[in-house]
Every structure is written in C-alpha cells, then in structure tokens.
Design an enzyme around this catalytic site. Structure first.
Site, PDB file in Angstrom:
ATOM      1  N   GLY A  94       0.930  -1.102   0.017  1.00  0.00           N
ATOM      2  CA  GLY A  94       0.088  -0.076   0.101  1.00  0.00           C
ATOM      3  C   GLY A  94       0.836   1.167  -0.104  1.00  0.00           C
ATOM      4  N   GLY A  95       0.116   2.330   0.128  1.00  0.00           N
ATOM      5  CA  GLY A  95       0.767   3.771   0.183  1.00  0.00           C
ATOM      6  C   GLY A  95       2.031   3.847   1.413  1.00  0.00           C
ATOM      7  CG  MET A  96       0.548   3.827   5.057  1.00  0.00           C
ATOM      8  SD  MET A  96       0.961   5.648   4.908  1.00  0.00           S
ATOM      9  CE  MET A  96       1.698   6.056   6.300  1.00  0.00           C
ATOM     10  N   GLY A  97       3.670   0.965   2.753  1.00  0.00           N
ATOM     11  CA  GLY A  97       4.645   0.130   2.896  1.00  0.00           C
ATOM     12  C   GLY A  97       3.894  -1.185   2.450  1.00  0.00           C
ATOM     13  CB  VAL A  99       1.295  -6.075   5.574  1.00  0.00           C
ATOM     14  CG1 VAL A  99       0.792  -6.766   6.652  1.00  0.00           C
ATOM     15  CG2 VAL A  99       0.794  -4.549   5.906  1.00  0.00           C
ATOM     16  CE  LYS A 117       1.717  -0.436   7.126  1.00  0.00           C
ATOM     17  NZ  LYS A 117       0.585   0.151   7.489  1.00  0.00           N
ATOM     18  CG  ASP A 210      -5.443   4.648   8.614  1.00  0.00           C
ATOM     19  OD1 ASP A 210      -6.392   5.000   7.611  1.00  0.00           O
ATOM     20  OD2 ASP A 210      -4.881   3.849   7.932  1.00  0.00           O
TER      21      ASP A 210
END
Length: 593
Positions: A94-97, A99, A117, A210
């Site tokens: 995803g945009g954050m990294g 998993v 993550k 979030d």
C-alpha cells in the site's frame, strides 16, 4: 472570447503561484473555498498540482531521486530475515509500505507467526526514527483484548523502519456483519467494542488516526480486534505538524475526518469522527457524502456543509447488496436516538463531536440500555422520561405520570397504600416502603410542577418557556422538591450535570456536582458508589478544561472510596483505574501508568 480565455488563464496562473507557497493543508482549505465559487477552475488547479507533483527526473538531482527510484523496485524479500523474523509471504502493498506474514525464530527452536509491516522509503527520516524510539514503549504497553498487540520494531538492513504486530485471523467488521446478517443491536455492540478499545488507547494518549473496516477485524470467536494502532501517529513529524516528511498525511481519505483532509490539528475527536463513519457504514452499508468517488478537494467542500443523510433515509432505498438492511424489523431497530448519536460523532467541527471515544461509547451504552442519550439534547420531557424508566421500582407511579397524569396519580396512591400494608410484615420493610412512597409522591409533585408550565393559567412565567429554559427551571426546582431526600436530589443533580457538560457549560456542571457531593457528605446520606461516580465526573470536567493535574484529587478520592467498599462494582473500579492510568501517562509518570 479570446480575451476572456486569456483573462481566465492569467487568474489561474496567479492562483497557482499563490497556492504553491502554502502548506498542503492550507492549500486544500483554499481550494475547497474555490470549489464553491468556480468548480471548473478548482478542478484545473488540482490537475496542475497533480502534474507538478509528477515532474520528471530531469527536474531533480540524482541525490533526491535515487532513494525514490530504488524504493519503486519490487524487491522480493521472501525468505529474508528482518531482525529476528523471517519473511514468509507478502500479504499486500500500500501507500505506507508492505505487510508480511513472518515467523520469529528463537535460539531455542520455538517460533511465532506475526504480521510485519515495513514502511516504504521516505518514511525513514531522522525525526520519524527518533519519535518511533520514544513512543515504542507506549505502544508496546497497549494491553487490551480488542487491540492487536504491538510486539517489536526496528530498522531493516537497508534502513527502513518496521513494526511487528500480533497476527489476527478474522474478517473486516463490515464483512462480518454482512455475512452473519446481524441485527442493529448486534452491530451497535460490535461498534461499542471498537469504541472501548480506542478509548483505552486514548486514555494513554495514543490516537489511531486511520480507523477503517480493514483495520478492524472480527476473529473466529466474534471478538473485535484493532490493527495498526498508533502507527499513524508515529508517522507525524512533530506533534504540531500537519503532514508527514513526504508531504502526505497518514490517513485513508474515505475514512478521514475533515481536519485530516484540510491539514488541521488532530485530536481524540478525529478518531470519534472515524468511529462515526464506521458505525454509519456498519448500519447502512454505505458512507455519507461521496467518499471514495470524488477528489479530496471536492470532498473537503462538501464537508463544510453540516448535513449528512440520516441512516434511516439511506435504508429506505437499500439495494440488494445487503437485503437484510431493507427489512421493516431492521429499520424499526434503527431508532432516532441512535441516528442522533452517529450524527453527533460526524459533525464537521471537532468541538461539536463527542470529545473522546469513551464519551461516544457511553452514549451507545445508554442507547442499548434505553437510557437518555446526550446527543438528543436537553429536552426536559425527554430527559425525565428516560430517567424515570431507569427507576421503575422506586418511582413506578412517576413513570405512569409521564404516560397519563391521571393514571400516574392513581398508581402512586396505590403504591403508597401497598407500602403502608407492608408495615405489618416487619418494621424494617415498613420503613423502606414509606421511603419509597415518599419518593414516588415527591417525584410526582416535581413532574406536575414542570408540566404545569405548559398551562397558561397556572405557569410561573408570563411567557411560554423554551426547552432550554424549561431545563434550567427543572434544575432550579430540585433542591426545593427533594429537600427531604438528599440522595435522590444528588442523583438528579448528577444527571442534569451531564446535560450541562454536553452543552459546553462546564462551570455550571461542576457546580451541580459539588452541590450533589455536599448532599452525600451529610452524616446519614453516605453512598460511596454514587459519590465515586460524582468524583469521576468532576475529574472528567477538569480533563475537558485541559487541567489534567487538577483531576488527580478527584480520581484518588474515588479510588479510596472503592477500596473501602471492596470490588463489588468492577466496571466503576475499572473506569477509575483507567482514568488514573491516562492521567499518569499524560504527566509522564510511566511506572504508575
């Protein structure tokens, strides 16, 4: 025509230059205002900023673009070891990294499967790493059955922060509710469990930021489990910063509060808004506004309007996505009070929402228990009706007065006769019966006094009272009508103080609580449980004023009362201990917390 186009282009170019100098949050706020004036112009400006953000490599130095280019490579880490964990399978990107499913490999041969993550490149700035180290201990201390445990964290060999969380098997909360065809009450209980978990973390000064169905799972036992708790908070540069080091706010736009979209200050009320969205979707299988279908700028302009379609209206046109939602029985369960609770959580201004997840949870519990909800406002008739329903045994006649005055009077007299008849059984029972009868008659007279204000020939005022004036009148009448019963007087004053506190009249609410405490301090009116509840309410008011240390004496005195009484009120005792832990965390007293 050409002149008009040239003029429009010049204005567009000038606005672009002005907006480019603003922070992302201020820019979005300004664009939202432009949408209302000229939606086409705002869309053009947004496209210009999108193109500007996507500038080519020739516009930047190799030093700047090298980390980004290497971060875009799909690096297969399967089988590699991160810290003490071997990566087994990629769950998703995803945009954050990324998993990963990982396994901890210990020297003694034991192992444990976890979710690991790895944050994407660009999230490894010195500020983030420093804050991660500072707050890692706080996150690791979140021991709650509704929160997936934060196990470990560190840096990969190539310098990327990573987090290790407990692995949870389950379905997103909305999918679970759909598959199980849950009723309204069952869905509200699920939402309440989420609120309790979020409230627990907020008391320890951790905000999720979030919350969305993908981060709220229901496991095989039906227990709610929250994921990624606190990680979004760690990604903030500084406590007063509006964006991350990459210029992106850590959030999911479809579930973001207005202040997140506009880059404004984040607080516990931000999680309250996300909980409201979660509850709205859980009950209607849809989100308010046009979330997920429009740009952030268009969404920001819509959020300025204090109007959200009521869930019951959404259900009237429910499609085949969830047939159970369109049934008459389901729609009957979704009452007006429940809608008001959700709509209060979804107010665009943070100060008009519930101040915390705990306050939202309290109103949901009131709804489940058929008690008055704070979101319903200060209607005197509404509050008294709900109050009397909680005391059917002691004031049954009063409840009947609410339905029909004549029938209520008859029932009250009948109850008094029954109380006198019980005097022949035992002296102790007779005394209790007389007290109960007196309370019923006193409550009846109190209600008659309030309702008499609707009679133009017998009211105490020249003009008809508003609801707010009727409420203030009712508060003022309590000491006179219940002068002979300090305990019920104290209960009523505490109930009325919650209304004042909810309306933002903290000083008046505190005055009522002090008056109630004074009544219970009388020699013959000791009630440790009620006194403890009053003390915790006083501490909550001090917290709301931002004077957390001033709340400590109330918490400690409440705890002392419960120690003297024992632990036969576990929920109240747990509430007091949570408040003390939250205060200790706020003051940096980690050992006491």
């Amino acid at each position: 025509m050409r002149d008009n186009n040239d003029q429009r282009w010049r204005r567009q170019a000038e606005l672009f230059d002005q907006l480019a100098e603003l922070s992302p949050g201020e820019r979005n706020e300004r664009l939202a205002a432009i949408v209302r004036e000229d939606a086409e112009l705002a869309a053009e400006l947004e496209r210009m900023f999108t193109a500007d953000a996507a500038s080519g490599v020739l516009d930047r130095s190799m030093e700047v673009i090298a980390p980004e280019l290497t971060g875009k490579l799909d690096q297969d880490r399967t089988g590699t070891v991160v810290g003490r964990y071997r990566l087994l399978e990629l769950f998703g990107r995803g945009g954050m990294g990324e998993v990963w499913l990982a396994r901890r490999e210990d020297a003694d041969g034991s192992s444990q499967q976890v979710a690991l993550k790895i944050l994407r490149r660009g999230m490894n700035s010195e500020d983030i790493v420093e804050r991660f180290i500072q707050e890692r201990r706080i996150l690791a201390s979140l021991e709650h059955p509704g929160i997936a445990r934060f196990i470990d964290g560190g840096m990969t060999d190539d310098g990327l922060p990573y987090f290790v969380m407990e692995r949870v098997h389950g379905l997103p909360i909305t999918e679970h509710a759909c598959r199980q065809a849950l009723s309204v009450r069952q869905r509200v209980r699920l939402l309440l469990a989420v609120c309790d978990a979020v409230a627990y973390a907020q008391q320890r000064l951790v905000v999720h930021r979030d919350l969305k169905p993908g981060n709220v799972l229901v496991d095989e036992t039906g227990r709610v489990r929250l994921l990624d708790f606190g990680i979004a908070k760690l990604l903030e540069e500084e406590p007063d910063s509006r964006v991350t080091a990459t210029g992106l706010r850590a959030m999911s736009p479809a579930y973001a509060a207005p202040e997140q979209i506009l880059g404004q200050t984040i607080s516990t009320a931000t999680d309250v808004y996300a909980l409201g969205l979660l509850g709205y979707e859980l009950l209607t299988d849809s989100l308010p506004h046009r979330r997920g279908t429009v740009s952030l700028i268009e969404l920001a302009s819509e959020l300025d309007r204090d109007h959200i379609e009521r869930p019951s209206q959404v259900l009237r046109r429910a499609s085949g996505t969830q047939p159970d939602l369109s049934g008459a029985r389901y729609r009957r369960e979704l009452t007006r009070d429940l809608e008001l609770v959700l709509l209060k959580a979804l107010r665009p201004e943070p100060e008009r929402r519930y101040p915390s997840a705990g306050a939202l949870a309290a109103d949901l519990r009131r709804w489940l228990d058929n008690e008055p909800v704070l979101a319903a406002g200060d209607s005197t008739r509404y509050r008294l009706k709900k109050f009397l329903s909680r005391y059917r045994g002691a004031v049954a006649a009063t409840a009947l007065v609410m339905l029909a005055l004549a029938g209520g009077l008859a029932a009250a007299l009948n109850q008094a006769e029954q109380a006198r008849a019980q005097a022949t059984i035992a002296e102790h029972q007779a005394e209790l019966a007389r007290q109960q009868s007196a309370r019923s008659l006193s409550m009846r007279d109190f209600l008659i006094t309030i309702f008499r204000q609707e009679n133009p020939f017998r009211r105490d005022f020249a003009d008809e009272l508003t609801l707010a004036e009727a409420f203030d009148y009712a508060v003022a009448q309590v000491p006179e009508h219940f002068a002979e019963d300090p305990r019920i007087q104290a209960e009523l004053l505490r109930e009325f103080s919650t209304v004042l506190h909810g309306k933002g009249r903290a000083d008046e609410a505190m005055a009522l609580l002090e008056q109630a405490a004074g009544l219970l301090n009388q020699k013959d009116e000791q009630d440790p449980v009620l006194m403890a509840r009053i003390l915790i309410d006083q501490a909550a008011i001090e917290f709301g004023r931002g004077r957390q240390p001033a709340g400590r004496p109330y918490i400690e005195r409440a705890l002392a009362l419960m120690d003297e009484r024992g632990t036969d009120e576990p929920r109240l005792l747990a509430h007091i201990l949570q408040a003390r832990g939250g205060l200790a965390s706020f003051l940096g007293e980690h050992e006491e917390a």
